[in-house]
Write an enzyme that holds these catalytic residues in place. Sequence first.
Site, mmCIF file in Angstrom:
data_model
loop_
_atom_site.group_PDB
_atom_site.id
_atom_site.type_symbol
_atom_site.label_atom_id
_atom_site.label_comp_id
_atom_site.label_asym_id
_atom_site.label_seq_id
_atom_site.Cartn_x
_atom_site.Cartn_y
_atom_site.Cartn_z
ATOM 1 N N ARG A 1 147.857 -16.988 -15.898
ATOM 2 C CA ARG A 1 147.954 -16.952 -14.856
ATOM 3 C C ARG A 1 149.091 -15.331 -14.793
ATOM 4 O O ARG A 1 148.633 -15.060 -14.261
ATOM 5 C CB ARG A 1 148.884 -17.458 -14.121
ATOM 6 N N ASN B 1 146.844 -23.384 -12.861
ATOM 7 C CA ASN B 1 146.852 -23.862 -13.185
ATOM 8 C C ASN B 1 146.121 -25.170 -13.065
ATOM 9 O O ASN B 1 147.220 -26.285 -11.072
ATOM 10 C CB ASN B 1 147.804 -24.847 -14.766
#
Length: 88
Positions: free
Chosen positions: A17, A35
């Site tokens: 990320r 996520n």
Amino acid sequence: MRYRVVVTGRVQGVWFRESCREHAERLGVSGWVRNRADGAVEIEVEGAEDAVSQLVSWCRLGPPAAEVDGIELDELPVSGDRAFRVTR
């Protein structure tokens, strides 16, 4: 243009990320990355066609510790995001 990208494989716990956010900022695109409960990473990216395509290409590999098995790509309507962020 705007796309939703779902990346599967070993993509959580490998700095995916944050690496995605850094790459997106360098490219000047907006959107978000998060996520998912199923172990995938989901991204919505918006911007110029070339920059969006570059981020999608990066998602096929991810950061060095990732092992990307595949991606799903869906075109979405432009929403007008102004920045790229990591969400939960």
